[in-house]
Design an enzyme around this catalytic site. Structure first.
Site, mmCIF file in Angstrom:
data_model
loop_
_atom_site.group_PDB
_atom_site.id
_atom_site.type_symbol
_atom_site.label_atom_id
_atom_site.label_comp_id
_atom_site.label_asym_id
_atom_site.label_seq_id
_atom_site.Cartn_x
_atom_site.Cartn_y
_atom_site.Cartn_z
ATOM 1 N N CYS A 76 53.197 37.132 43.505
ATOM 2 C CA CYS A 76 53.512 36.181 44.589
ATOM 3 C C CYS A 76 54.818 35.439 44.316
ATOM 4 C CB CYS A 76 52.403 35.140 44.736
ATOM 5 S SG CYS A 76 50.792 35.801 45.152
ATOM 6 N N ASP B 53 59.330 31.594 33.698
ATOM 7 C CA ASP B 53 58.233 32.552 33.477
ATOM 8 C C ASP B 53 58.293 32.998 32.018
ATOM 9 O OD1 ASP B 53 56.644 34.614 35.770
ATOM 10 O OD2 ASP B 53 56.535 35.051 33.620
ATOM 11 N N LEU C 229 56.832 35.813 31.041
ATOM 12 C CA LEU C 229 56.598 37.266 31.125
ATOM 13 C C LEU C 229 55.241 37.671 30.550
ATOM 14 C CD1 LEU C 229 60.159 38.660 30.236
ATOM 15 C CD2 LEU C 229 59.297 37.806 32.429
ATOM 16 N N THR D 267 42.922 28.777 44.933
ATOM 17 C CA THR D 267 42.250 29.947 45.482
ATOM 18 C C THR D 267 41.098 29.530 46.393
ATOM 19 O OG1 THR D 267 40.710 31.719 44.880
ATOM 20 C CG2 THR D 267 41.082 30.072 43.229
ATOM 21 N N SER E 296 33.844 32.692 38.424
ATOM 22 C CA SER E 296 34.342 33.325 37.196
ATOM 23 C C SER E 296 35.063 32.243 36.386
ATOM 24 C CB SER E 296 35.339 34.450 37.522
ATOM 25 O OG SER E 296 36.558 33.882 37.997
ATOM 26 N N TYR F 186 38.131 32.345 35.507
ATOM 27 C CA TYR F 186 39.404 32.113 36.208
ATOM 28 C C TYR F 186 39.227 31.097 37.331
ATOM 29 C CZ TYR F 186 42.470 32.857 40.192
ATOM 30 O OH TYR F 186 43.266 32.646 41.277
ATOM 31 N N HIS F 187 38.202 31.320 38.181
ATOM 32 C CA HIS F 187 37.993 30.390 39.297
ATOM 33 C C HIS F 187 37.654 28.995 38.784
ATOM 34 C CE1 HIS F 187 37.427 34.269 41.512
ATOM 35 N NE2 HIS F 187 38.160 33.609 42.384
ATOM 36 N N LYS G 209 40.653 26.967 38.222
ATOM 37 C CA LYS G 209 41.248 26.474 39.472
ATOM 38 C C LYS G 209 40.502 25.241 39.990
ATOM 39 C CE LYS G 209 44.507 29.572 40.114
ATOM 40 N NZ LYS G 209 45.919 29.297 40.294
ATOM 41 N N VAL H 103 45.535 38.243 48.295
ATOM 42 C CA VAL H 103 46.809 38.669 48.872
ATOM 43 C C VAL H 103 46.847 40.194 48.906
ATOM 44 C CG1 VAL H 103 49.313 38.527 48.698
ATOM 45 C CG2 VAL H 103 47.892 36.621 47.897
ATOM 46 N N ARG I 70 43.666 47.951 46.071
ATOM 47 C CA ARG I 70 42.982 49.024 45.337
ATOM 48 C C ARG I 70 42.511 50.121 46.296
ATOM 49 N NH1 ARG I 70 40.463 48.918 40.462
ATOM 50 N NH2 ARG I 70 38.298 49.101 41.149
ATOM 51 N N ARG J 202 30.210 42.169 38.908
ATOM 52 C CA ARG J 202 30.224 40.706 39.040
ATOM 53 C C ARG J 202 28.810 40.162 39.242
ATOM 54 N NH1 ARG J 202 35.741 38.845 41.805
ATOM 55 N NH2 ARG J 202 36.999 40.618 41.213
ATOM 56 N N GLU K 45 27.161 37.945 41.484
ATOM 57 C CA GLU K 45 27.401 37.253 42.759
ATOM 58 C C GLU K 45 26.369 37.705 43.781
ATOM 59 O OE1 GLU K 45 31.341 38.526 44.008
ATOM 60 O OE2 GLU K 45 30.685 40.586 44.284
HETATM 61 N N1 LIG Z 1 47.329 37.549 43.980
HETATM 62 C C1 LIG Z 1 46.349 37.014 44.684
HETATM 63 O O1 LIG Z 1 45.632 37.714 45.437
HETATM 64 C C2 LIG Z 1 46.081 35.533 44.593
HETATM 65 C C3 LIG Z 1 45.058 34.997 45.414
HETATM 66 C C4 LIG Z 1 44.807 33.627 45.335
HETATM 67 C C5 LIG Z 1 45.539 32.819 44.480
HETATM 68 N N2 LIG Z 1 46.523 33.365 43.702
HETATM 69 C C6 LIG Z 1 47.238 32.477 42.789
HETATM 70 O O2 LIG Z 1 48.627 32.634 42.928
HETATM 71 C C7 LIG Z 1 49.269 32.500 41.653
HETATM 72 C C8 LIG Z 1 50.150 33.702 41.409
HETATM 73 O O3 LIG Z 1 49.370 34.890 41.471
HETATM 74 P P1 LIG Z 1 50.030 36.305 41.259
HETATM 75 O O4 LIG Z 1 49.155 37.295 41.931
HETATM 76 O O5 LIG Z 1 51.462 36.232 41.581
HETATM 77 O O6 LIG Z 1 49.839 36.471 39.684
HETATM 78 P P2 LIG Z 1 50.785 37.213 38.611
HETATM 79 O O7 LIG Z 1 49.965 37.369 37.374
HETATM 80 O O8 LIG Z 1 51.399 38.424 39.209
HETATM 81 O O9 LIG Z 1 51.934 36.132 38.377
HETATM 82 C C9 LIG Z 1 51.775 34.991 37.565
HETATM 83 C C10 LIG Z 1 53.077 34.801 36.816
HETATM 84 O O10 LIG Z 1 52.962 33.626 35.996
HETATM 85 C C11 LIG Z 1 53.475 33.908 34.706
HETATM 86 N N3 LIG Z 1 52.781 33.005 33.770
HETATM 87 C C12 LIG Z 1 51.464 32.958 33.483
HETATM 88 N N4 LIG Z 1 51.217 32.001 32.567
HETATM 89 C C13 LIG Z 1 52.426 31.434 32.275
HETATM 90 C C14 LIG Z 1 52.834 30.402 31.393
HETATM 91 N N5 LIG Z 1 51.952 29.776 30.604
HETATM 92 N N6 LIG Z 1 54.136 30.068 31.345
HETATM 93 C C15 LIG Z 1 55.046 30.703 32.130
HETATM 94 N N7 LIG Z 1 54.725 31.703 32.972
HETATM 95 C C16 LIG Z 1 53.416 32.065 33.046
HETATM 96 C C17 LIG Z 1 53.177 35.390 34.478
HETATM 97 O O11 LIG Z 1 54.046 35.989 33.528
HETATM 98 C C18 LIG Z 1 53.389 35.968 35.884
HETATM 99 O O12 LIG Z 1 54.715 36.408 36.079
HETATM 100 C C19 LIG Z 1 48.157 32.370 40.610
HETATM 101 O O13 LIG Z 1 48.019 31.043 40.197
HETATM 102 C C20 LIG Z 1 46.932 32.826 41.343
HETATM 103 O O14 LIG Z 1 45.797 32.175 40.881
HETATM 104 C C21 LIG Z 1 46.815 34.706 43.736
#
Ligand SMILES: NC(=O)c1ccc[n+]([C@@H]2O[C@H](COP(=O)([O-])OP(=O)(O)OC[C@H]3O[C@@H](n4cnc5c(N)ncnc54)[C@H](O)[C@@H]3O)[C@@H](O)[C@H]2O)c1
Length: 396
Positions: free
Chosen positions: A12, A31, A33, A145, A187, A189-190, A193, A219, A249, A330, A332
């Site tokens: 995102c 970031d 990485l 989320t 989870s 993770y959740h 949040k 997303v 997927r 899961r 759930e």
């Molecule tokens: N992808 C989805 O479907 C979705 C849905 C709901 C919420 N979100 C939220 O959106 C956000 C981004 O999701 P995404 O899908 O892009 O995830 P992603 O894993 O692709 O991107 C997260 C980025 O954050 C960086 N990162 C993680 N921890 C870090 C740290 N301590 N310091 C610096 N960088 C760090 C990672 O290297 C990565 O590039 C997340 O917080 C996620 O919870 C995503």
């Protein structure tokens, strides 16, 4: 506007960085990485061939004339570097994506649970503490989320963050107030949040930070107009059992002639949003910050809800793919309804990309085009929520 994008190398964060830069905002990506390192750990990777950060930024500069700055930094660990950057650069806004975001990854083992808690809670708290210590009036927009609400209904549409309640006081008076909608994480993770929400409520109350928490649905999709400008700008597309989200997927499984794996009955209903709408929502959130001293502004960042088995049927109709029901790894409910308010973004002008309109393009332009990069052994969801659950492996 000067904007820091924490997690700007991710799924995102990268398209959001390009979108805001294209609007002539001054963007700095921060970031560490870690997501690319997790690819190494899992021996999995993006279906699309994502480029190293240096190539991404050089291509962006050459293609558009805009410069995006980049700092490699662990937001959860390097507090003083983060604080110094904020003090020196004085951003108007910070968008916070920098968390470990996969529910299955967070459930793989105790080590993964502990990493997710450690990383996500420290990242969020460090940002809040650093903004407060800097004394600057910075708007923080965080990606939360829809999963913080849990996936049940209390016979009502899920509101945008706050639940109106009425209580009877000891002296018999009826008092109305709004509380944070009760959380019900599914989870580890959740759960992080849901904890983030309390950090935000506290810092908004105590330090008058301006905070928007965007409760995002799952997303789907890959491209935005900006990531399509050059192959070097391509966004990541996760399909593996840990990081791949359900619709992407299915699209990829169809493209490689693998059955669409429905966990359990497929009666789970989830909220969705296209990546093009994600970047637009973040723009809208930045353009409409809360007032200083207000409570956290919570917006539901989703555009439609679907039952998983209906999604599978839709993809199967378009592609001719088979459907396979596998064990649900899961813990759930096997069936749930989900009704959600999302009026705030619609009122701000969001025009949703619908699944019906975008799905076919995604199948042909991304999943089929890059199907040759797929490693089918990485598709099954192997992380289980408890020892009672079984992995989601198809018997084919
Ligand atoms: N992808 C989805 O479907 C979705 C849905 C709901 C919420 N979100 C939220 O959106 C956000 C981004 O999701 P995404 O899908 O892009 O995830 P992603 O894993 O692709 O991107 C997260 C980025 O954050 C960086 N990162 C993680 N921890 C870090 C740290 N301590 N310091 C610096 N960088 C760090 C990672 O290297 C990565 O590039 C997340 O917080 C996620 O919870 C995503």
């Amino acid at each position: 506007m000067k904007v820091f994008i924490l997690g700007g190398d991710g799924f995102c964060g990268w398209p959001t960085s390009l979108h805001l830069s294209n609007l002539a905002h001054e963007v700095t990506i921060i970031d560490n990485l870690s997501r690319r390192n997790i690819d190494n750990e899992l021996e999995a990777g993006s279906l699309t061939p994502i480029k190293p950060m240096g190539t991404r930024l050089k291509t962006w500069r050459e293609t558009t004339g805009h410069t995006i700055h980049y700092e490699r930094l662990d937001v959860a660990k390097n507090y003083h570097r983060l604080l110094t950057l904020i003090q020196d650069e004085k951003p108007d806004a910070i968008v916070h994506f920098a968390e470990q975001r996969a529910a299955p990854y967070s459930m793989k083992s105790s080590a993964h649970k502990r990493y997710t808690v450690d990383n996500n809670l420290n990242a969020t708290h460090n940002v809040l503490a650093a903004i407060t210590e800097s004394g600057l009036d910075i708007h923080l927009a965080h990606l939360g989320t829809m999963g913080v609400y849990g996936y049940g209904t209390a016979g009502m549409k899920i509101p945008e963050g706050y639940l109106p309640i009425e209580i009877t006081t000891d002296d018999g008076q009826r008092v109305r107030q709004e509380i944070l909608y009760p959380t019900n994480p599914g989870s580890i993770y959740h759960m992080t949040k849901t904890q983030d929400q309390l950090f935000f409520a506290y810092y908004a109350k105590n330090d008058h930070l301006r905070i928007s928490d965007l409760h995002q649905g799952i997303v789907w999709g890959t491209h935005t107009p900006e990531t399509q400008l050059d192959d070097n700008l391509i966004n990541r597309f996760d399909y593996d059992g840990d990081y791949g989200t359900v619709l992407n997927r299915f699209l990829m499984q169809a493209a490689v002639n693998y059955p669409l794996t429905i966990h359990g009955t497929g009666g789970q209903t989830r909220a969705f949003i296209h990546i093009r709408d994600t970047v637009r929502c973040i723009q809208l959130a930045l353009e409409n910050p809360p007032e200083r001293g207000n409570r956290v502004q919570i917006l539901n960042q989703m555009t439609e809800t679907h039952r998983i088995r209906d999604l599978a049927k839709l993809v199967a109709q378009i592609t001719g793919a088979e459907i396979a029901h596998v064990d649900n790894p899961r813990n759930e409910d096997s069936e749930n309804d989900l009704h959600v308010h999302n009026d705030l973004f619609l009122d701000l002008g969001l025009e949703p990309t619908t699944l019906q309109a975008g799905l076919l393009e995604e199948v042909t332009h991304t999943a089929k085009k890059y199907a040759h990069n797929a490693d089918k052994t990485k598709i099954p969801a192997t992380a289980t929520w408890t020892k009672r659950q079984k992995p989601g492996v198809p018997t084919v």
